[in-house]
Design an enzyme around this catalytic site. Sequence first.
Site, PDB file in Angstrom:
ATOM      1  N   HIS A 159       2.257   3.784  -6.293  1.00 27.65           N
ATOM      2  CA  HIS A 159       3.416   2.899  -6.411  1.00 27.65           C
ATOM      3  C   HIS A 159       3.060   1.447  -6.661  1.00 27.65           C
ATOM      4  O   HIS A 159       3.941   0.636  -6.902  1.00 27.65           O
ATOM      5  CB  HIS A 159       4.299   2.979  -5.152  1.00 27.65           C
ATOM      6  CG  HIS A 159       3.687   2.303  -3.970  1.00 27.65           C
ATOM      7  ND1 HIS A 159       2.692   2.876  -3.222  1.00 27.65           N
ATOM      8  CD2 HIS A 159       3.890   1.076  -3.435  1.00 27.65           C
ATOM      9  CE1 HIS A 159       2.323   2.046  -2.259  1.00 27.65           C
ATOM     10  NE2 HIS A 159       3.028   0.946  -2.363  1.00 27.65           N
TER      11      HIS A 159
HETATM   12  C1  UD1 Z   1       7.435  -2.062  -1.473  1.00 29.60           C
HETATM   13  C2  UD1 Z   1       6.395  -3.087  -1.001  1.00 29.60           C
HETATM   14  C3  UD1 Z   1       5.022  -2.437  -0.959  1.00 29.60           C
HETATM   15  C4  UD1 Z   1       5.047  -1.178  -0.117  1.00 29.60           C
HETATM   16  C5  UD1 Z   1       6.108  -0.239  -0.695  1.00 29.60           C
HETATM   17  C6  UD1 Z   1       6.194   1.064   0.054  1.00 29.60           C
HETATM   18  C7  UD1 Z   1       6.751  -5.455  -1.578  1.00 29.60           C
HETATM   19  C8  UD1 Z   1       6.312  -6.565  -2.445  1.00 29.60           C
HETATM   20  N1  UD1 Z   1       6.298  -4.217  -1.902  1.00 29.60           N
HETATM   21  O1  UD1 Z   1       7.138  -1.733  -2.813  1.00 29.60           O
HETATM   22  O2  UD1 Z   1       4.109  -3.338  -0.387  1.00 29.60           O
HETATM   23  O3  UD1 Z   1       3.783  -0.569  -0.143  1.00 29.60           O
HETATM   24  O4  UD1 Z   1       7.385  -0.915  -0.647  1.00 29.60           O
HETATM   25  O5  UD1 Z   1       7.010   1.976  -0.640  1.00 29.60           O
HETATM   26  O6  UD1 Z   1       7.475  -5.699  -0.647  1.00 29.60           O
HETATM   27  N2  UD1 Z   1      14.004   1.953  -4.870  1.00 29.60           N
HETATM   28  C9  UD1 Z   1      14.800   3.051  -4.685  1.00 29.60           C
HETATM   29  N3  UD1 Z   1      15.232   3.328  -3.430  1.00 29.60           N
HETATM   30  C10 UD1 Z   1      14.919   2.553  -2.372  1.00 29.60           C
HETATM   31  C11 UD1 Z   1      14.119   1.422  -2.575  1.00 29.60           C
HETATM   32  C12 UD1 Z   1      13.657   1.145  -3.824  1.00 29.60           C
HETATM   33  O7  UD1 Z   1      15.107   3.774  -5.595  1.00 29.60           O
HETATM   34  O8  UD1 Z   1      15.355   2.883  -1.243  1.00 29.60           O
HETATM   35  C13 UD1 Z   1      13.486   1.660  -6.224  1.00 29.60           C
HETATM   36  C14 UD1 Z   1      14.236   0.575  -6.915  1.00 29.60           C
HETATM   37  O9  UD1 Z   1      14.376   0.949  -8.239  1.00 29.60           O
HETATM   38  C15 UD1 Z   1      13.300  -0.616  -6.818  1.00 29.60           C
HETATM   39  C16 UD1 Z   1      11.924   0.056  -6.800  1.00 29.60           C
HETATM   40  O10 UD1 Z   1      12.127   1.291  -6.115  1.00 29.60           O
HETATM   41  O11 UD1 Z   1      13.465  -1.491  -7.867  1.00 29.60           O
HETATM   42  C17 UD1 Z   1      10.851  -0.715  -6.106  1.00 29.60           C
HETATM   43  O12 UD1 Z   1      11.270  -1.072  -4.789  1.00 29.60           O
HETATM   44  P1  UD1 Z   1      10.769  -2.455  -4.153  1.00 29.60           P
HETATM   45  O13 UD1 Z   1      11.416  -2.683  -2.839  1.00 29.60           O
HETATM   46  O14 UD1 Z   1      10.858  -3.554  -5.163  1.00 29.60           O
HETATM   47  O15 UD1 Z   1       9.227  -2.322  -3.913  1.00 29.60           O
HETATM   48  P2  UD1 Z   1       8.265  -1.081  -3.752  1.00 29.60           P
HETATM   49  O16 UD1 Z   1       7.654  -0.801  -5.061  1.00 29.60           O
HETATM   50  O17 UD1 Z   1       8.930   0.047  -3.036  1.00 29.60           O
END
Ligand code: UD1
Length: 382
Positions: free
Chosen positions: A218
Site C-alpha cells: 500500500h
Molecule cells: C494510511 C497511512 C499509512 C498506513 C496505512 C494503513 C498516512 C500518510 N498513511 O495510508 O501510513 O500504513 O494508512 O492502511 O497517513 N480508502 C478506502 N476506505 C477507507 C480508507 C481509505 O477505500 O476506509 C481508500 C481511499 O480511496 C483513499 C485511499 O484508500 O484515498 C488511501 O487512504 P489514505 O487514508 O489516504 O492512506 P493509506 O494509503 O490507507
Amino acid sequence: MATRAAKSSMKILVVASTRPNFVKVAPLMEAFGQALKHHSGLTVKLVHAGQHYDDRMSRSFFEDLGLPSPDIELAIGSGSHAEQTGHTMIAFERKLIDEQPDWVIVVGDVNSTLACALAAKKLGIKVAHVEAGLRSRDRTMPEEINRVATDVLSDLLFTTDRGADANLRAEGVDSDRIHFVGNVMIDTLLKHKEQACALQWWKHLGLEPGQYAVVTLHRPSNVDHREILTGICSALQTIQGELPLVFPIHPRTRKMAITFGLLDSMSQWPNVQLLEPLSYLQMLSLTSNAAVIMCDSGGLQEEALVLGVPCLTLRDSTERPITVELGGSVLVGNKAGTIIAAVRSRLANGWPAMGCPELWDGAAAERIVRVLLERSCAEGFN
Ligand code: UD1
C-alpha cells in the site's frame, strides 16, 4: 517546600484513525480499563478520526479486537495530505476545547497522528506518542515526516526498541521523556494468536499451511507509479507459478491497479487469490501459517518476526531495522528480479533462525499506562 495542588480528576483522549492504529490502541484501552478500577477520577475516551472509515478498514477491526465504540468521531475521510491533516486539526481542536483533556495519546505515524498531536500541543495539552523514535531516514515517505514532527511535539515518547531511544536522544530529546516499553501491536498479536490460528482461514481458501505466501502492498512509493507497480505485479505473476499467493488488496492499491489496467490480468492468474482487505483475525490466521510474507507494511514486518515467518519487505529502507537485525525481514526493494530471487532463495534454502525483541511480551500497554499514571500522580493526580 511548595507542594503540588492535589487534582482529583484526569482526562485522557486516545486517538485512532487507520487500520493499524486500531490494532495499537486496543491493548491501551484494555489497560486503561483496568486502571479505571483503581482511579475513580480517571476518564479515558476513544477518538476515531476517521481516516479509515469503511467496514473492512475500520468496523471489522473494532469487532475482532473487542474495541469499545468510539466516544468521539471526527469522520475526516480521504483526501490529500494537507486536506486530511488540516481537516483533522480543525475538527479535533473543537473537541479538545469541549473536552479539556489533560493528555492526548497518539499512536503510529499516520496523518491523523500528527494532526491530533499538533492541535493538542497548540492548546497546551500534553501529548504522549506511542511508537516514537522510529526512523526510516527517507523523508520522501509521508509517514517519516509524521514521525519526526510528532516526536518533536510530544511530552512523553514511548518506544518499541532501544534503537528508537537512540534516535530520539540523537535528535536532542531529553532522556526523561523517553520510555522504552515494548510494542503494543505485539500485545494485540499475542492476545489473539490462538483465536486466529483456530480459525484456520487458510483452509477456507483451499490452502495448505506453510504452502503459500501472503502479499500486501500500500505504500505510495510502490503502488502510485505505473512502472513500479507493473514491475511488482510481473514479479508476483512469476512467483504465483511457483507458490500460491494470497493478496488482500488495500483500497489504495486496488484503485491504482485499476487505473494502470493491471487488475483484470491479475485476476486471470491461476494461482493467486485477490481478496478484499481481511479482518484482523483472518489476516493473522493466514500470516501465522504462511511460508513467506511479502509486504511494504511496517506492522507486518514486526508481526512476521514474532510469528517466526520470513518477511520479504518490498522497500529499500525500513523505520524498523530491528526486524532486519533479528533476522525476520530482508529488504528486497521493488525490482521484479530481486523479489523473484528472494522468494526462490527462501523456498530453496529455508531461513536462518530469528531473534525476539526485548519487551515484545504482551505487556507494553500496561507499562504505558503505568508510566502515565505515575507521572500524573507525581503532578498531583490521586
Ligand atoms: C494510511 C497511512 C499509512 C498506513 C496505512 C494503513 C498516512 C500518510 N498513511 O495510508 O501510513 O500504513 O494508512 O492502511 O497517513 N480508502 C478506502 N476506505 C477507507 C480508507 C481509505 O477505500 O476506509 C481508500 C481511499 O480511496 C483513499 C485511499 O484508500 O484515498 C488511501 O487512504 P489514505 O487514508 O489516504 O492512506 P493509506 O494509503 O490507507
